[in-house]
Design an enzyme around this catalytic site. Structure first.
Site, short mmCIF file in Angstrom:
data_model
loop_
_atom_site.label_atom_id
_atom_site.label_comp_id
_atom_site.label_asym_id
_atom_site.label_seq_id
_atom_site.Cartn_x
_atom_site.Cartn_y
_atom_site.Cartn_z
N MET A 91 18.48 -40.84 42.10
CA MET A 91 18.43 -39.59 42.75
C MET A 91 17.44 -39.84 44.00
O MET A 91 16.46 -40.35 43.78
CB MET A 91 17.81 -38.46 41.70
CG MET A 91 17.51 -37.20 42.43
SD MET A 91 15.82 -36.83 43.14
CE MET A 91 15.03 -36.00 42.04
N GLU A 184 17.50 -27.00 42.84
CA GLU A 184 16.42 -26.69 41.83
C GLU A 184 15.65 -25.50 42.11
O GLU A 184 15.11 -25.29 43.21
CB GLU A 184 15.32 -27.89 42.11
CG GLU A 184 14.40 -27.89 41.28
CD GLU A 184 13.24 -29.12 41.29
OE1 GLU A 184 13.74 -29.91 41.79
OE2 GLU A 184 12.02 -28.86 41.01
N ASP A 248 14.40 -31.63 35.58
CA ASP A 248 13.02 -31.98 35.61
C ASP A 248 12.51 -31.61 34.37
O ASP A 248 12.30 -30.55 34.10
CB ASP A 248 12.65 -31.33 36.85
CG ASP A 248 12.81 -31.87 38.25
OD1 ASP A 248 13.73 -33.01 38.09
OD2 ASP A 248 12.31 -31.58 39.24
N ASP A 260 2.60 -28.46 35.96
CA ASP A 260 3.29 -29.90 35.92
C ASP A 260 2.52 -31.02 34.81
O ASP A 260 2.51 -32.00 34.91
CB ASP A 260 2.98 -30.67 37.33
CG ASP A 260 3.92 -30.33 38.10
OD1 ASP A 260 5.10 -29.67 37.81
OD2 ASP A 260 3.85 -30.53 39.54
C1 GCO Z 1 7.69 -28.67 42.62
C2 GCO Z 1 9.01 -29.12 42.62
C3 GCO Z 1 9.23 -30.44 43.20
C4 GCO Z 1 10.56 -30.99 43.26
C5 GCO Z 1 10.74 -31.88 44.39
C6 GCO Z 1 12.31 -32.60 44.34
O1 GCO Z 1 7.26 -27.79 41.93
O2 GCO Z 1 6.92 -29.19 43.45
O3 GCO Z 1 9.22 -29.28 41.03
O4 GCO Z 1 8.53 -31.55 42.36
O5 GCO Z 1 11.34 -31.32 42.08
O6 GCO Z 1 10.54 -32.04 45.56
O7 GCO Z 1 12.88 -32.08 45.28
MN MN Z 2 10.95 -30.40 40.07
MN MN Z 3 7.90 -28.43 39.90
#
Ligand code: GCO
Ligand code: MN
Ligand code: MN
Length: 389
Positions: A91, A184, A248, A260
């Protein structure tokens, strides 16, 4: 004792973003706690922990102001590191949130120059990903939102976003890249409110595009849990529509800042249902961990974090197999299913409607039936907590 089936293998398709294992622990209150690792060093780390894939934003790999010569050198070195460590690039994505130019959005900005630059940057990121054979292109509109709705009408933002995705789909076709775009969603952070706050919002939006078959979603655990939603339900809806193009995995306590956390570390039960769903339906895409190590860690701790994400997934996968084979669980499920069979088939048409209208139902008797979900859930807890072997 270590169980062999808890070792990550290529068939599990575990991937990490350069920005995840490369996260330096900076937060709004404190500076970085870990030194910068180069993309090549990060791929080595991923090879060491047993990952299958690496993903990147354009500028995780190539700095935003890099000269063309520098770009080619970085790409060459990164390709070599991937080959040496047996790591693939499933990806690619684009960073449309870090640079000050995106302070009021990218595709939805009021400034046509920003909108055009955002397209140009995304096309460059698509070119870069295609050089590595990436099949999925994720779009996370982190800055596509507002602090004050005085700035634009929200439906105008939807229209601009649609125009951008239609444009990028055309570019994908013209270049013959064969990407599948995965949108996303996130409700907030870094903007106070981000447009398309949930996976469900994107699922509805996709159907309004010129090439809806080219576009799906990339649900994230944290983004659904932040507003207290059920990730597995979001994923299931996407799956049922043939739109689960990517995922994710991380963890998050509802109502808090974007944490995260290591996959499964905040809510192992929710993680269990998610893994069970993905495995039951046979999802065959990447299992991407979009998370990062605690700020307390050095790079040994980052390895512990990455191994932990994969290990927890595999533990939960094994638990899901046990769940599916558990005799008492099967008995309760068979009971639930037999009741479903007893329900008269819903037929369409005038006669069938008349038949249904005249069918006798004993509402009180039906409502009095116990459903044994307490038992079912406790059996699940027994499996998860290791009381059932
Ligand atoms: C966040 C997002 C990012 C995206 C990434 C992919 O909360 O910062 O999850 O981590 O997944 O930018 O485009
Ligand atoms: Mn993400
Ligand atoms: Mn995120």
């Amino acid at each position: 004792m270590e169980k062999n089936n808890l070792a990550p293998a290529p068939e599990h398709k575990f991937s990490f973003g350069l920005w995840t294992v490369g996260n330096r622990g900076r937060d709004p209150f404190g500076d970085a706690v870990r030194p910068t690792m180069s993309p090549v060093e990060l791929v080595q780390l991923l090879g060491e922990v047993g990952a299958w894939g690496v993903n990147f934003h354009d500028n995780d790999l190539v700095p935003i102001d890099a000269a063309p010569g520098e770009r080619d050198q970085i790409v060459g070195e990164f390709r070599k590191a991937c080959e040496e460590n047996g790591i693939v690039v499933p990806m690619a994505t684009v960073n449309l949130f870090f640079d000050p130019v995106f302070k009021d959005g990218a595709f939805t900005s009021n400034d046509p120059d920003v909108r055009a630059y955002s397209l140009q940057k995304t096309m460059g990121a698509m070119d870069l990903g295609a050089e590595f054979g990436a099949e999925t292109f994720v779009l996370w509109g982190g800055r596509e939102g507002t602090e004050t709705d005085a700035c634009r009408r929200p439906d105008e933002a939807v229209k601009r976003f649609r125009e951008a995705i239609n444009y990028l789909c055309d570019y994908n076709k013209a270049q013959g890249y064969g990407y599948r775009f995965a949108l996303e969603a996130k409700p907030n952070e870094p903007r106070a409110d981000i447009y398309f706050p949930t996976t469900g919002s994107y699922l509805a939006f996709i159907e309004t595009l010129e090439s809806p078959e080219m576009v799906g979603v990339n649900p994230e655990v944290a983004h659904e849990h932040m507003p207290g939603l059920n990730m597995t339900h979001a994923v299931a809806q996407a799956w049922e529509m043939g739109k689960l193009f990517h995922i994710d995995l991380n963890d998050q306590t509802p109502g808090r800042y974007d944490q995260d956390l290591r996959f499964g570390s905040a809510n192992p039960l929710a993680a269990f249902w998610l893994v069970k769903f993905l495995e039951d339906v046979g999802y065959s895409g990447p299992r991407h961990f979009d998370a990062h190590a605690y700020r307390t860690e050095d790079y040994e701790g980052v390895k512990d974090f990455a191994k932990g994400c994969m290990r927890t997934y595999l533990i939960l996968k094994e638990k899901a197999e046990r769940w599916n084979e558990h005799p008492q669980i099967r008995e309760i499920l068979a009971d639930i299913d037999s009741k479903n069979e007893a329900v008269p088939m819903m037929k369409h048409g005038k006669e069938a409607a008349a038949e249904l209208m005249s069918s006798p139902f004993d509402r009180k008797e039906i409502a009095a039936r116990g459903l044994r979900y307490e038992r079912l859930d406790q059996l699940t807890m027994d499996i998860l907590l290791g009381a059932y072997n």
